[in-house]
Design a protein around this motif. Sequence first.
Motif, short mmCIF file in Angstrom:
data_model
loop_
_atom_site.label_atom_id
_atom_site.label_comp_id
_atom_site.label_asym_id
_atom_site.label_seq_id
_atom_site.Cartn_x
_atom_site.Cartn_y
_atom_site.Cartn_z
N LEU A 1 8.92 -0.88 12.60
CA LEU A 1 8.31 -0.28 13.82
C LEU A 1 6.67 0.32 13.09
O LEU A 1 6.40 0.85 11.99
CB LEU A 1 8.98 1.07 13.90
CG LEU A 1 8.29 2.18 15.11
CD1 LEU A 1 8.10 1.60 16.47
CD2 LEU A 1 8.94 3.43 15.01
N VAL A 2 5.71 -0.46 13.93
CA VAL A 2 4.37 -0.14 13.33
C VAL A 2 3.46 0.33 14.22
O VAL A 2 3.41 0.22 15.46
CB VAL A 2 4.00 -1.78 13.15
CG1 VAL A 2 2.56 -1.80 12.66
CG2 VAL A 2 4.60 -2.31 11.96
N ASN A 3 2.44 1.23 13.63
CA ASN A 3 1.37 1.92 14.47
C ASN A 3 0.16 0.87 14.40
O ASN A 3 -0.28 0.93 13.02
CB ASN A 3 0.98 3.22 13.99
CG ASN A 3 2.52 4.25 14.12
OD1 ASN A 3 2.69 4.63 15.09
ND2 ASN A 3 2.84 4.57 12.83
N PRO A 4 -0.35 0.29 15.31
CA PRO A 4 -1.58 -0.80 15.19
C PRO A 4 -2.75 -0.15 15.49
O PRO A 4 -2.82 0.81 16.26
CB PRO A 4 -1.05 -1.38 16.16
CG PRO A 4 -0.53 -1.00 17.32
CD PRO A 4 0.39 0.26 16.52
N TYR A 5 -3.75 -0.10 14.52
CA TYR A 5 -5.07 0.48 14.73
C TYR A 5 -6.31 -0.55 14.75
O TYR A 5 -7.11 -0.14 15.51
CB TYR A 5 -5.41 1.17 13.38
CG TYR A 5 -4.37 2.43 13.21
CD1 TYR A 5 -4.27 3.51 14.23
CD2 TYR A 5 -3.43 2.43 12.22
CE1 TYR A 5 -3.26 4.54 13.78
CE2 TYR A 5 -2.41 3.28 11.99
CZ TYR A 5 -2.48 4.48 12.88
OH TYR A 5 -1.54 5.46 12.84
N ASN B 1 0.06 0.77 10.27
CA ASN B 1 0.99 1.70 9.45
C ASN B 1 2.50 1.47 9.76
O ASN B 1 2.73 1.66 10.99
CB ASN B 1 0.54 3.04 9.75
CG ASN B 1 1.58 4.02 9.06
OD1 ASN B 1 2.21 4.58 10.10
ND2 ASN B 1 1.74 4.40 7.99
N ILE B 2 3.13 1.29 8.90
CA ILE B 2 4.70 1.27 9.10
C ILE B 2 5.38 2.70 9.15
O ILE B 2 5.06 3.52 8.32
CB ILE B 2 5.67 0.60 7.86
CG1 ILE B 2 5.32 -0.68 7.80
CG2 ILE B 2 7.04 0.76 8.29
CD1 ILE B 2 5.70 -1.62 6.58
N ASP B 3 5.89 3.00 10.33
CA ASP B 3 5.96 4.44 10.95
C ASP B 3 6.73 5.21 9.80
O ASP B 3 6.15 6.35 9.81
CB ASP B 3 6.82 4.29 12.21
CG ASP B 3 6.70 5.72 12.94
OD1 ASP B 3 5.48 5.86 13.23
OD2 ASP B 3 7.49 6.50 13.19
N ARG C 1 1.39 5.63 19.50
CA ARG C 1 0.98 5.50 18.05
C ARG C 1 0.70 6.71 17.38
O ARG C 1 0.31 7.75 17.73
CB ARG C 1 -0.13 4.54 18.16
CG ARG C 1 -0.76 3.94 16.87
CD ARG C 1 -2.08 3.22 17.15
NE ARG C 1 -3.18 4.18 17.60
CZ ARG C 1 -4.26 3.56 18.07
NH1 ARG C 1 -4.52 2.26 17.92
NH2 ARG C 1 -5.16 4.54 18.50
N LYS C 2 1.16 6.43 16.18
CA LYS C 2 0.83 7.75 15.21
C LYS C 2 -0.54 8.11 15.13
O LYS C 2 -1.20 7.21 15.06
CB LYS C 2 1.44 7.61 13.76
CG LYS C 2 1.31 8.85 12.82
CD LYS C 2 1.76 7.98 11.40
CE LYS C 2 3.15 8.00 11.18
NZ LYS C 2 3.39 7.51 9.78
N ASP C 3 -0.98 9.38 15.03
CA ASP C 3 -2.27 9.99 14.72
C ASP C 3 -2.88 9.36 13.45
O ASP C 3 -2.07 9.67 12.41
CB ASP C 3 -2.37 11.34 15.05
CG ASP C 3 -3.78 11.79 14.95
OD1 ASP C 3 -4.73 11.12 14.35
OD2 ASP C 3 -4.00 13.06 15.52
N PRO C 4 -3.90 8.47 13.54
CA PRO C 4 -4.49 7.89 12.29
C PRO C 4 -4.78 9.01 11.20
O PRO C 4 -4.54 8.82 9.81
CB PRO C 4 -5.72 7.15 12.71
CG PRO C 4 -5.96 7.66 13.88
CD PRO C 4 -4.68 8.42 14.65
N LYS C 5 -4.83 10.34 11.55
CA LYS C 5 -5.13 11.52 10.68
C LYS C 5 -3.89 11.70 9.74
O LYS C 5 -3.89 12.30 8.84
CB LYS C 5 -5.48 12.76 11.35
CG LYS C 5 -6.83 12.72 12.11
CD LYS C 5 -7.16 13.77 12.74
CE LYS C 5 -8.47 13.80 13.49
NZ LYS C 5 -8.88 15.06 14.21
N LEU C 6 -2.69 11.14 10.22
CA LEU C 6 -1.31 11.41 9.50
C LEU C 6 -1.32 10.19 8.49
O LEU C 6 -0.24 10.38 7.55
CB LEU C 6 -0.28 11.70 10.30
CG LEU C 6 -0.38 12.71 11.43
CD1 LEU C 6 0.74 12.42 12.51
CD2 LEU C 6 -0.43 13.98 10.74
N VAL C 7 -2.25 9.37 8.38
CA VAL C 7 -2.12 8.15 7.63
C VAL C 7 -3.14 8.45 6.42
O VAL C 7 -4.37 8.74 6.60
CB VAL C 7 -2.18 6.89 8.20
CG1 VAL C 7 -2.37 5.71 7.20
CG2 VAL C 7 -1.48 6.34 9.54
#
Length: 327
Positions: free
Chosen positions: A175-179, A193-195, A218-224
């Motif tokens: 499960l991936v968040n693509p940026y 990012n792998i979730d 998608r996960k907020d990039p600030k959390l990566v």
Amino acid sequence: MAQGQIKKLYIMQTLEILKKYSDVDHHLKQQDIIDYMKKDYDVICERKSVARNISNLQDLGYDIVKDNGYYLDYREFEDSELRLLIDSVLASRHIPLKQSKELIDKLVNQSSVYFRKQMRHVANLDNMNHVKSNVLFYNIDILSEAIEKNRQVVFFYNKVDKDLNVKHTTKSKHLVNPYQIVVANGRYYLIGNIDKYDNVTHFRVEKISDIQLTDGLRKDPKLVTELKDGLNLPKHMVEHIYMFSGESDHVTLKVKEDRMDDIIDWLGQDFRVLESKEGFVTIMVMANLNAMKYWAIQFGEAVQVLAPEGLRREVINSLDNIRRQYE
């Protein structure tokens, strides 16, 4: 077809003939255009109609020059630009053969028939190492949609085993968040990012299979961790020269002075010169540590890692292992 529509069609056919058969070195007289109208469109055209069609095209803004005949002067792409684009397609092994041929054909058709004769090396496309699957373009389409809509994707990631069979790296899909999709070293990568983790992972796009767009946001990039201050793409690409994942740090390198062109080719100019002495330049650059180890080994005697000490030790250990393999 109404008379007015026929006239418009003839105007566009005249334009296509000028695009295809004329350039600054090849001018078409009215009789040439009449002959091509008959040959390409089976249309019988009079000289006064040709003159009127060209005048209408000039009124529409087309740069048609009259000089011992007519030719289309301005084109959207210069021939040199088309060569650059075509050679880029030829050099990309990961664009499938069928799509490579279609792309090149579209690019060649942006110029005159005389340009095609200059592209003889395109005939070697069948003998070049291009993948057969069209998975790359499909993956790019799905990933682009996911990035645009801020959605997550799921997919398998693959590797080739010792028997040259393609295998999934995991039993279940990631499960991936693509940026962002980027091109590095002639390959397409997904910055994602792998979730279940908080770090950035780089995926080779052609190694992705069974991709699906999900309904999840998608996960907020600030959390990566590496994206908490936003994705500075130029900086990210310089730091990750081989698109390895892992941390970046300041790396101090001692480089032979005559290899500075190579340094700039790979690292750009975003580094600090600390010292220049006796044919060597000492620089400091922010870079991915995993990538920098392989990069330093690649340049051998031309580069020495001075710091950090952990990276320097890893390079020494790798070189010792390489030497032992040849004993």
